[in-house]
Design a protein around this motif. Structure first.
Motif, PDB file in Angstrom:
ATOM      1  N   LEU A  95       6.325  17.837  19.672  1.00  0.00           N
ATOM      2  CA  LEU A  95       6.228  18.158  18.240  1.00  0.00           C
ATOM      3  C   LEU A  95       5.742  19.581  18.014  1.00  0.00           C
ATOM      4  N   LEU A  96       4.772  20.021  18.802  1.00  0.00           N
ATOM      5  CA  LEU A  96       4.242  21.379  18.647  1.00  0.00           C
ATOM      6  C   LEU A  96       5.281  22.435  19.020  1.00  0.00           C
ATOM      7  N   PHE A  97       6.303  22.037  19.755  1.00  0.00           N
ATOM      8  CA  PHE A  97       7.415  22.943  20.056  1.00  0.00           C
ATOM      9  C   PHE A  97       8.542  22.810  19.035  1.00  0.00           C
ATOM     10  N   GLN A  98       8.857  21.582  18.652  1.00  0.00           N
ATOM     11  CA  GLN A  98       9.980  21.356  17.741  1.00  0.00           C
ATOM     12  C   GLN A  98       9.674  21.777  16.314  1.00  0.00           C
ATOM     13  N   ALA A  99       8.443  21.561  15.874  1.00  0.00           N
ATOM     14  CA  ALA A  99       8.100  21.883  14.480  1.00  0.00           C
ATOM     15  C   ALA A  99       8.284  23.367  14.165  1.00  0.00           C
ATOM     16  N   THR A 156       3.482  23.076  10.543  1.00  0.00           N
ATOM     17  CA  THR A 156       3.554  22.492  11.891  1.00  0.00           C
ATOM     18  C   THR A 156       2.626  21.289  12.007  1.00  0.00           C
ATOM     19  N   ILE A 157       1.414  21.436  11.472  1.00  0.00           N
ATOM     20  CA  ILE A 157       0.458  20.319  11.494  1.00  0.00           C
ATOM     21  C   ILE A 157       0.977  19.148  10.662  1.00  0.00           C
ATOM     22  N   ILE A 158       1.556  19.465   9.479  1.00  0.00           N
ATOM     23  CA  ILE A 158       2.062  18.407   8.596  1.00  0.00           C
ATOM     24  C   ILE A 158       3.225  17.665   9.252  1.00  0.00           C
ATOM     25  N   SER A 165       5.326  12.760  11.927  1.00  0.00           N
ATOM     26  CA  SER A 165       6.004  12.016  12.986  1.00  0.00           C
ATOM     27  C   SER A 165       5.068  10.999  13.637  1.00  0.00           C
ATOM     28  N   MET A 166       3.811  11.388  13.859  1.00  0.00           N
ATOM     29  CA  MET A 166       2.865  10.446  14.451  1.00  0.00           C
ATOM     30  C   MET A 166       2.562   9.291  13.485  1.00  0.00           C
TER      31      MET A 166
END
Length: 448
Positions: free
Chosen positions: A126-130, A159-161, A166-167
């Motif tokens: 997620l930290l890469f895809q966002a 990115t955090i949102i 997703s989580m």
């Protein structure tokens, strides 16, 4: 009709089943509501370019799995796909890395650790895809962003949102599995896919009735009839199994006798399920992206052939890759040697076959034989939307004639109905069918 009404009444009478269905509906409603909550700083009325970009290719697959949240630039834009990607990576590691192999053999404690690693990997993905999604959003839908916005701050907060969204979807899926009906993650994917059906269906009706030479309602009825035939074929593909008989030796412990019964190992005709289609779609998108970013002379013809989803060469290459990936994924997920060892450990044997190596070779031979027709049928289902497009079916509605969406819909619906039927039978009510019982996706491979 009377039978259906009586079945619904029986379902409503069972308090536990009624609560599970209501909880599932509540969680699904929360998920659909979040799909329309746009990221802060985005003008939802100016996302037309992003909608066009997600109409085909790999982005269309991501948008389909997210129920349109990807093209809406919502807080759930990345959907459940990062978790699925992490699950696939962990599954492959369990084949190649001894540590993960050991965890798989540890039972419940090993499963808990594998789930933990899957979640950690999901966050890393997620930290890469966002940020990648946000950079693409800026390139494709620049006017939609507030001109006064601080881009660096927007990237960090969004990115955090997106990661939290997703989580949160993953959490909803787990709650549906625990307190609702069906497999939560699979159900969320199915809801995202089926949410696009009403719009696609209405567009197809309007197209057939208003366009001259489109065939009118008669042609639309032919489409629905053909769709039902395709769904029936997909059900056969999902449920098709080859039963291998296994005999267990008799054991006498005290005054009791154990074993001696004949059981069956259900080997799936399509053990890889939808994974070959997902892999093939991702690979098919790579050359198009490379050609698009590089200015190679004479590549326009190749790019045209690889982007024409109704063209011969695209579908031919797509089908061949699906067949190859079906064999590959089946080989890494079905381990005949392990099955033979477990059978031998439990005093089981296949009649007429020696335990151990001969049993492993026999199971491997059967899997090789049944995988061929399974892979061919899977390839046919995958390219069915292209055939539908040739006959004038709109692209949005053609997606439901085959491919990943149809197989996921069929598999999840069968699993959910099987759980509902098990609750009915447990309380001595009639099942959902007049004769026989609903079978889910029997086998070792889930929906994704």
């Amino acid at each position: 009709m009377r039978k259906a009404i009586e079945t619904l009444k029986n379902i409503w009478k069972i308090e536990d089943l009624r609560q599970r269905i209501l909880i599932t509906i509540l969680f699904v409603a929360i998920y659909r509501f979040g799909s329309y909550v746009v990221l802060p700083g985005i003008n939802p009325g100016m996302l037309t370019q992003l909608h066009k970009q997600t109409s085909e290719g790999l982005l269309a697959l991501l948008n389909m799995f997210s129920g349109g949240a990807f093209s809406n630039a919502s807080i759930f834009a990345l959907g459940i796909m990062p978790y699925i990607s992490a699950s696939i990576v962990i599954q492959l590691l369990a084949i190649a890395v001894p540590y993960f192999q050991k965890l798989q053999r540890e039972g419940e404690s090993g499963r808990i650790k594998i789930n933990q690693y899957t979640r950690y990997l999901t966050i890393a993905i997620l930290l890469f895809q966002a940020p990648s999604y946000l950079m693409n959003l800026k390139a494709q839908a620049g006017p939609s962003l507030n001109p006064a916005i601080n881009w660096t701050l927007f990237m960090a907060t969004s990115t955090i949102i997106l990661a939290a969204g997703s989580m949160f979807i993953l959490w909803l899926g787990e709650r549906i599995t625990d307190k609702g009906i069906g497999n939560g993650v699979s159900l969320i994917i199915m809801v995202g896919i089926i949410a696009r059906l009403p719009k696609a269906l209405s567009q197809e009706v309007v197209s057939r009735t208003t366009d001259t030479g489109a065939g009118g309602l008669i042609m639309f009825l032919f489409e629905i009839a053909f769709l039902l035939i395709v769904i029936a074929g997909a059900i056969l593909l999902v449920q098709g199994t080859r039963k291998v008989p296994v005999q267990y030796a008799k054991r006498i412990v005290g005054n009791k006798q154990y074993g001696g019964a004949r059981q069956y190992i259900p080997l799936k005709v399509n053990a890889a399920n939808v994974m070959p289609i997902i892999f093939a779609q991702a690979i098919m998108f790579i050359p198009v992206a490379i050609i698009g970013y590089s200015k190679i002379e004479g590549a326009s013809g190749v790019a045209r052939a690889l982007t024409d989803h109704t063209g011969f060469w695209y579908n031919f290459i797509f089908a061949v890759m699906i067949i190859l990936f079906t064999y590959f994924y089946t080989a890494i997920t079905i381990n005949p040697t392990q099955m033979a060892e477990d059978m031998k450990r439990n005093n089981g044997f296949i009649p007429g076959i020696k335990p151990g190596k001969k049993t492993a070779e026999y199971i491997d031979e059967i899997m090789s034989r049944i995988t061929l027709p399974g892979s061919l049928f899977l390839a046919l289902v995958a390219i069915m939307p292209a055939f539908a497009g040739v006959f004038g079916v709109k692209a949005e509605f053609a997606q439901f004639f085959g491919g990943t969406s149809l197989l996921i819909l069929v598999g999840v619906v069968l699993d959910t109905l099987q759980q509902v039927e098990s609750h009915l039978l447990m309380r001595h009510y009639d099942g959902l069918l007049k004769s026989g019982r609903i079978k889910g996706r029997a086998g070792s491979v889930a929906a994704y």
